[in-house]
Design a protein around this motif. Structure first.
Motif, PDB file in Angstrom:
ATOM      1  N   THR A  32       0.833  -1.210   0.000  1.00 11.74           N
ATOM      2  CA  THR A  32       0.000   0.000   0.000  1.00 11.74           C
ATOM      3  C   THR A  32       0.861   1.252   0.000  1.00 11.74           C
ATOM      4  N   ILE A  33       1.882   1.275   0.856  1.00 15.22           N
ATOM      5  CA  ILE A  33       2.775   2.437   0.883  1.00 15.22           C
ATOM      6  C   ILE A  33       3.491   2.596  -0.451  1.00 15.22           C
ATOM      7  N   THR A  34       3.923   1.482  -1.021  1.00 10.22           N
ATOM      8  CA  THR A  34       4.593   1.544  -2.324  1.00 10.22           C
ATOM      9  C   THR A  34       3.670   2.104  -3.397  1.00 10.22           C
ATOM     10  N   LEU A  35       2.445   1.590  -3.459  1.00  6.74           N
ATOM     11  CA  LEU A  35       1.503   2.063  -4.477  1.00  6.74           C
ATOM     12  C   LEU A  35       1.123   3.526  -4.263  1.00  6.74           C
ATOM     13  N   LEU A  36       0.934   3.920  -3.017  1.00  5.78           N
ATOM     14  CA  LEU A  36       0.621   5.329  -2.752  1.00  5.78           C
ATOM     15  C   LEU A  36       1.792   6.232  -3.117  1.00  5.78           C
ATOM     16  N   SER A  37       3.009   5.785  -2.839  1.00  7.38           N
ATOM     17  CA  SER A  37       4.167   6.607  -3.170  1.00  7.38           C
ATOM     18  C   SER A  37       4.396   6.657  -4.680  1.00  7.38           C
ATOM     19  N   ILE A  38       4.038   5.590  -5.390  1.00  9.21           N
ATOM     20  CA  ILE A  38       4.148   5.628  -6.850  1.00  9.21           C
ATOM     21  C   ILE A  38       3.168   6.653  -7.409  1.00  9.21           C
ATOM     22  N   GLY A  39       1.966   6.678  -6.867  1.00  7.30           N
ATOM     23  CA  GLY A  39       0.979   7.672  -7.296  1.00  7.30           C
ATOM     24  C   GLY A  39       1.441   9.086  -6.991  1.00  7.30           C
TER      25      GLY A  39
END
Length: 165
Positions: free
Chosen positions: A40-47
């Motif tokens: 989740t943190i990875t996907l949010l940071s990619i966004g």
């Protein structure tokens, strides 16, 4: 819960022991939670980094890449403990630890094709494996399938051992 997770890491290379259902399922739950948080943190940071890219922010890749690396390292670090706890769980239920290899190979072979029948069969194999993970201690030995040799078992710390002392 955390004691079971501690045992999960301590017994990462002990295959000739047994693990109770609690010893198996608490680490599985904790690993799912950790992976969910990291992804989740990875996907949010990619966004966020995609948004920062439009603003020409120079370090837009550092944060998501660091969480990707942490997630990958955590996944790789879990390979041997996951295999060993699966083997110990099968042994505790009364099945040889080598059956894990058979289940994984069957699933791998069946899912490599495009046939929906093979996919359904692989799903059934995975359900059987899940049922075995849920069986109580010595269930198969008590109910008469086969009895693997446990004379060379190693005593490993587990929740089962602490309840008796």
């Amino acid at each position: 819960m955390f004691k079971a997770y501690k045992y999960y890491w301590q017994n990462a290379f002990k295959y000739k022991a047994r693990s109770t259902r609690a010893d198996y399922w608490w680490p599985v739950l904790i690993n799912v939670i950790i992976f969910a948080i990291l992804i989740t943190i990875t996907l949010l940071s990619i966004g966020n980094s995609a948004y920062d890219l439009t603003l020409t922010y120079s370090n837009y890749r550092l944060f998501p890449m660091s969480f990707m690396v942490i997630t990958i390292v955590f996944g790789i670090a879990n390979i041997f403990p996951s295999i060993s706890i699966s083997v110990r769980r099968f042994r505790d239920a009364g099945i040889s630890g080598w059956a894990i290899l058979a289940f994984w190979l069957i699933s791998l072979i069946l899912t490599s094709g495009n046939s929906s029948i093979l996919q359904a069969t692989a799903f059934a194999v995975n359900i059987i494996e899940l049922v075995i993970y849920c069986l109580p201690t010595d269930y198969i030995n008590k109910h008469g399938w086969w009895s693997p040799n446990y004379n060379d078992d190693v005593r490993a710390p587990s929740l089962q051992n602490t309840n008796k002392e």
